[in-house]
Design a protein around this motif. Structure first.
Motif, PDB file in Angstrom:
ATOM      1  N   VAL A  95       0.236   5.820  -1.634  1.00  0.00           N
ATOM      2  CA  VAL A  95      -0.928   6.224  -2.417  1.00  0.00           C
ATOM      3  C   VAL A  95      -1.266   5.122  -3.416  1.00  0.00           C
ATOM      4  O   VAL A  95      -0.392   4.667  -4.152  1.00  0.00           O
ATOM      5  N   PRO A  96      -2.537   4.661  -3.453  1.00  0.00           N
ATOM      6  CA  PRO A  96      -2.903   3.609  -4.409  1.00  0.00           C
ATOM      7  C   PRO A  96      -2.564   3.991  -5.845  1.00  0.00           C
ATOM      8  O   PRO A  96      -2.515   5.165  -6.214  1.00  0.00           O
ATOM      9  N   ARG A  97      -2.361   2.988  -6.675  1.00  0.00           N
ATOM     10  CA  ARG A  97      -1.906   3.191  -8.040  1.00  0.00           C
ATOM     11  C   ARG A  97      -3.033   3.642  -8.957  1.00  0.00           C
ATOM     12  O   ARG A  97      -4.206   3.443  -8.673  1.00  0.00           O
ATOM     13  N   THR A  98      -2.632   4.220 -10.086  1.00  0.00           N
ATOM     14  CA  THR A  98      -3.600   4.612 -11.110  1.00  0.00           C
ATOM     15  C   THR A  98      -3.282   3.969 -12.460  1.00  0.00           C
ATOM     16  O   THR A  98      -4.063   4.122 -13.394  1.00  0.00           O
ATOM     17  N   HIS A  99      -2.142   3.281 -12.563  1.00  0.00           N
ATOM     18  CA  HIS A  99      -1.746   2.673 -13.844  1.00  0.00           C
ATOM     19  C   HIS A  99      -1.504   1.177 -13.647  1.00  0.00           C
ATOM     20  O   HIS A  99      -1.275   0.706 -12.530  1.00  0.00           O
ATOM     21  N   ALA A 100      -1.517   0.455 -14.758  1.00  0.00           N
ATOM     22  CA  ALA A 100      -1.357  -0.996 -14.708  1.00  0.00           C
ATOM     23  C   ALA A 100       0.025  -1.372 -14.175  1.00  0.00           C
ATOM     24  O   ALA A 100       0.997  -0.621 -14.283  1.00  0.00           O
TER      25      ALA A 100
END
Length: 311
Positions: free
Chosen positions: A13-18
């Motif tokens: 799943v693609p990331r949401t945080h740096a």
């Protein structure tokens, strides 16, 4: 199109945080790759964010110019495992296809580095290229980072004056220079696969073997006998005399990696996924006039294997 490939061991799943991210083919995950990952991890720890590795599957040349695609050093599953061992908190696999190959450097940076990964810093080898016809380089990546809000670090892949490279490993493997290849890799040359049933001839001769078919897409040493280790899924490492080839004495046609685990005839390994580590050459492949000559040489192979493994 799907940007990320679904592979066991990869984050799906693609990331949401740096994060701090490193991007590359990472075939073999050799010492140069691990130097880059070490720097990536150190910077991520300073920032208090995740260390992310991004790799490509299949290798871009397998899509763009299949006739020129290099032999693989590791399966994608093994590559993910090695990247995690080297310090990656998360591993993403780019599903490389002709559409992705057509992306401009700007499109690659925007879609992958910014929109999907939210990278705070991108760490790459100093020879990193990307985008359509490899038009993007470190200088372009750094300029894009200044515009789009991420830093860029490039790291040298030099080791002892010579570059650590997957190409160098392939050359050394092809020349049976396994100790030098292991020096670049930081671990033994290996072949992975699932053990299949054979003709049971080895058992009849007193040397039962665990057989892994050779996939010609991978870098495997030339036919011959080698000293090494058979590593089970449990992590158990068993010393082995290893034959790579097609059994010319018996007019074999299928190339296999056949491991005789020293002094063991009680192992049931069929269907088990194993790693065969090839440490040192014992001899080149030979065709024998009869079974007696073959068995005598096999006893000699075992003795030499013990010596090479210092058993």
């Amino acid at each position: 199109m799907a940007i990320w490939a679904e592979v066991d061991g990869a984050t799906g799943v693609p990331r949401t945080h740096a994060c701090v991210v490193t991007i590359g083919n990472f075939d073999g995950v050799h010492r140069g790759h691990r130097l880059v990952l070490e720097h990536t991890r150190e910077d991520a720890h300073r920032r208090g964010i995740a260390t992310v590795a991004v790799t490509f599957h299949p290798h871009p040349l397998e899509v763009i110019a299949p006739a020129h695609a290099p032999k693989r050093l590791t399966s994608i599953e093994r590559r993910i495992e090695l990247l995690r061992e080297a310090g990656a908190d998360e591993v993403y696999v780019l599903d490389f296809d002709r559409e992705m190959a057509s992306w401009s450097p700007e499109e690659f940076v925007t879609r992958v580095v910014v929109d999907q990964l939210h990278a705070a810093n991108v760490v790459v080898g100093d020879n990193f290229r990307f985008g359509h016809k490899a038009q993007g380089d470190v200088a372009y990546l750094r300029e894009a980072g200044e515009r789009l809000g991420f830093a860029v670090d490039d790291r040298s892949l030099l080791g002892d004056g010579e570059a650590f490279s997957s190409t160098r490993v392939r050359e050394l493997v092809a020349e049976r220079r396994l100790d030098e290849a292991a020096e670049v890799l930081g671990r033994p040359v290996e072949v992975t696969g699932t053990i299949v049933g054979g003709d049971r001839r080895g058992r009849e001769l007193g040397f039962p073997t665990a057989n892994v078919p050779v996939d010609e897409a991978y870098a495997v040493p030339p036919d011959g006998v080698y000293a090494g280790w058979l590593v089970r899924a449990s992590g158990e490492r068993l010393p082995a005399a290893i034959s790579v080839g097609s059994n010319p004495t018996f007019d074999g046609t299928e190339r296999r990696v056949e491991s005789y685990v020293l002094d063991r005839d009680d192992l049931d390994l069929y269907g088990e996924h194993v790693r065969v580590e090839l440490v040192a050459p014992v001899r080149e492949m030979e065709r024998f006039d009869g079974v007696e000559a073959l068995v005598a040489r096999m006893h000699d192979d075992v003795a030499r294997t013990r010596a090479l493994l210092a058993l």
